[in-house]
Write a protein that holds these residues in place. Structure first.
Motif, PDB file in Angstrom:
ATOM      1  N   THR A 371       0.534   0.175   4.923  1.00 52.84           N
ATOM      2  CA  THR A 371      -0.428   0.958   5.701  1.00 52.84           C
ATOM      3  C   THR A 371      -1.728   0.176   5.833  1.00 52.84           C
ATOM      4  O   THR A 371      -2.255  -0.333   4.840  1.00 52.84           O
ATOM      5  N   HIS A 408       4.683  -2.842   0.041  1.00 52.03           N
ATOM      6  CA  HIS A 408       4.392  -1.407   0.058  1.00 52.03           C
ATOM      7  C   HIS A 408       2.998  -1.186  -0.524  1.00 52.03           C
ATOM      8  O   HIS A 408       2.677  -1.695  -1.593  1.00 52.03           O
ATOM      9  N   THR A 410      -1.395  -0.046   0.580  1.00 52.02           N
ATOM     10  CA  THR A 410      -2.427   0.132   1.595  1.00 52.02           C
ATOM     11  C   THR A 410      -3.348  -1.075   1.610  1.00 52.02           C
ATOM     12  O   THR A 410      -3.887  -1.469   0.568  1.00 52.02           O
TER      13      THR A 410
END
Length: 508
Positions: A371, A408, A410
């Motif tokens: 993200t 995986h 942010t």
């Protein structure tokens, strides 16, 4: 095979005149007094290496300083799974001359291992014998430091060679970083171009038969329809031109609409009901909408109308694909040009967020599953500097962050103005940097990665670009689950943005 401890390669006894004469003939020991040479011989540990025998390995604790008396050494390093030859040391004049193309001092051929001893680190490469008669003399770490104290002339030769080695390693790292950046750029560009390029290829391949179908269906429709019926289909075509793309796409609802339209068209006698169903459903439309627009077309002309409408929708869909793919390709080319800074002056004014965005485009394949949060302060001032070099900094920081998160997490990019500086933060939710490593991450050759997965120069080069080329600072703050790399860049010549190279772990 290795000789016994204390063996004299000169053949005159354990610590005889042969070894003394060989050491005195070396540039690094040429200025030593007789007393200093006697001491040096007494602490020497000669060793004979077989061809290919390893003297020391990359990543091992540095235990000694090694002097080459005869033969040669090849120095290698595994980088990203590939073994690269960094340099060769040789006592043969012709072989040594071949290695001097990059300004290598002649004295550099005759000793190795001083850098990790001086930095209290591990060996940064692997050295192995090259040739059947390689003889080295080892001086353990305590002896090496005593040598520097006892023998002043040694440092006078060693320090310029050490400076050259560090500079040469940085030059090699810059070249490697450029090649890696081009490879990353090519891979990212190929990945991103795949979809629009495939769309262009598919549309180009399908456009010719689609135009043939459009021509045939137009003739059949013209022969079957009256004037009023042609007007109905003309109005429908105009309305389709003005339709906005569907706001949302529900694959299940779209499949149901496609099947419903296709079944009805088949019952009405259309030759290509599936083509019509797909064309109507792709626009987010349903059978009820279509039936309402086709009122006024009689049953005899309806099959021809549906076939012509299907062909018309097919051609327009292909044209829409080409219109969408063209700007996407142009966007990628523009991002590549901006990232590489082609056809531009070396120093210029530029917007830092643009470089970050271009870096994200280039690294998009590696950032899949991560993200991305953007926190760019509005109305940021432009910076004067070298955007392509800063793009290398952003690439190093973002790439390290992605690796730390293992696909995986942010990634947060923040840019803000602070006093006379522009502050850029690259934050990740990865494993963090060990507290004991944090103060050293900008040192040359220091790396927390496994042997073969890093050179220890990426962050060092980033530090040089930020601090020397742009008069800024780069700091690191880290704990498990939160690592922030903070770059401060001065907006004007008088701005001060300096901080210490690394800061202790903090949650602030």
């Amino acid at each position: 095979m290795s000789a016994a401890h204390g063996t004299d390669p000169g053949g005159t006894g354990p610590h005889g005149t042969g070894l003394r004469r060989a050491l005195a003939g070396l540039e690094i020991f040429a200025a030593l007094t007789g007393e200093q040479l006697d001491w040096l011989v007494s602490v020497s540990e000669p060793r004979v290496l077989a061809d290919g025998e390893v003297l020391f390995r990359d990543g091992e604790e540095a235990t000694g300083f090694h002097v080459l008396l005869s033969g040669g050494l090849v120095v290698t390093k595994v980088v990203d799974g590939r073994e690269e030859v960094l340099t060769r040391h040789s006592t043969e004049e012709e072989s040594a001359a071949a290695e001097d193309h990059d300004g290598k001092p002649s004295a550099a051929h005759r000793f190795t291992g001083e850098l990790p001893l001086l930095t209290d680190g591990a060996y940064v490469a692997t050295a192995a014998a090259s040739g059947p008669a390689t003889t080295v003399v080892a001086y353990p770490k305590p002896v090496f430091f005593e040598m520097l104290t006892r023998c002043n002339g040694v440092a006078a030769v060693l320090i310029p060679v050490l400076a050259w080695r560090i500079k040469s390693s940085e030059v090699q790292a810059r070249k490697r970083a450029t090649v890696e950046a081009l490879g990353t750029l090519a891979a990212g560009l190929a990945h991103e171009l795949n979809n629009p390029a495939a769309a262009v290829a598919r549309a180009a391949q399908e456009l010719s038969p689609a135009l043939d179908r459009l021509t045939r269906s137009a003739h059949a429709w013209g022969a079957a329809a009256g004037g009023a019926e042609r007007s109905v289909l003309d109005r429908l075509a105009e309305e389709l031109d003005k339709l906005p793309p569907p706001a949302t796409t529900d694959p299940l609802a779209q499949a149901d609409a496609e099947e419903e339209v296709a079944d009805w068209a088949q019952e009405a006698g259309a030759e290509r009901p599936g083509l019509l169903g797909a064309g109507v459903a792709d626009l987010g439309l349903e059978l009820g909408w279509l039936l309402e627009r086709l009122e006024g077309i009689g049953e005899p002309a309806l099959p021809a109308a549906l076939d012509h409408l299907a062909a018309l929708l097919e051609v327009r869909a292909l044209a829409a694909e080409l219109r969408a793919a063209g700007p996407r390709i142009s966007q990628l080319v523009a991002a590549t040009r901006d990232y590489a800074n082609l056809d531009r002056a070396p120093e210029q004014r530029f917007a830092v967020p643009d470089g970050l965005e271009n870096t994200l485009v280039v690294l998009r394949a590696k950032l899949a599953g991560i993200t991305i949060v953007r926190a760019y302060e509005p109305d940021l001032p432009e910076l004067t500097g070298y955007p392509s070099e800063l793009n290398q900094v952003w690439t190093n920081l973002v790439d390290n962050a992605a690796e730390a998160m293992e696909g995986h997490g942010t990634l947060t990019l923040r840019v803000r103005a602070e006093g006379g500086c522009l502050v850029v933060e690259v934050a990740d939710t990865g494993r963090g940097i060990p507290e004991e490593s944090l103060p050293r991450i900008f040192e040359p050759f220091y790396t927390t990665k496994d042997v073969g997965k890093g050179t220890g120069l990426g962050l060092h080069l980033s530090y040089r670009i930020v601090t020397q080329r742009h008069r800024g600072s780069i700091t690191a703050r880290s704990r498990p689950g939160e690592t922030r790399m903070i770059v401060r860049l001065p907006l004007g010549a008088a701005a001060a943005c300096a901080e210490t190279p690394a800061e202790p772990n903090t949650t602030s």
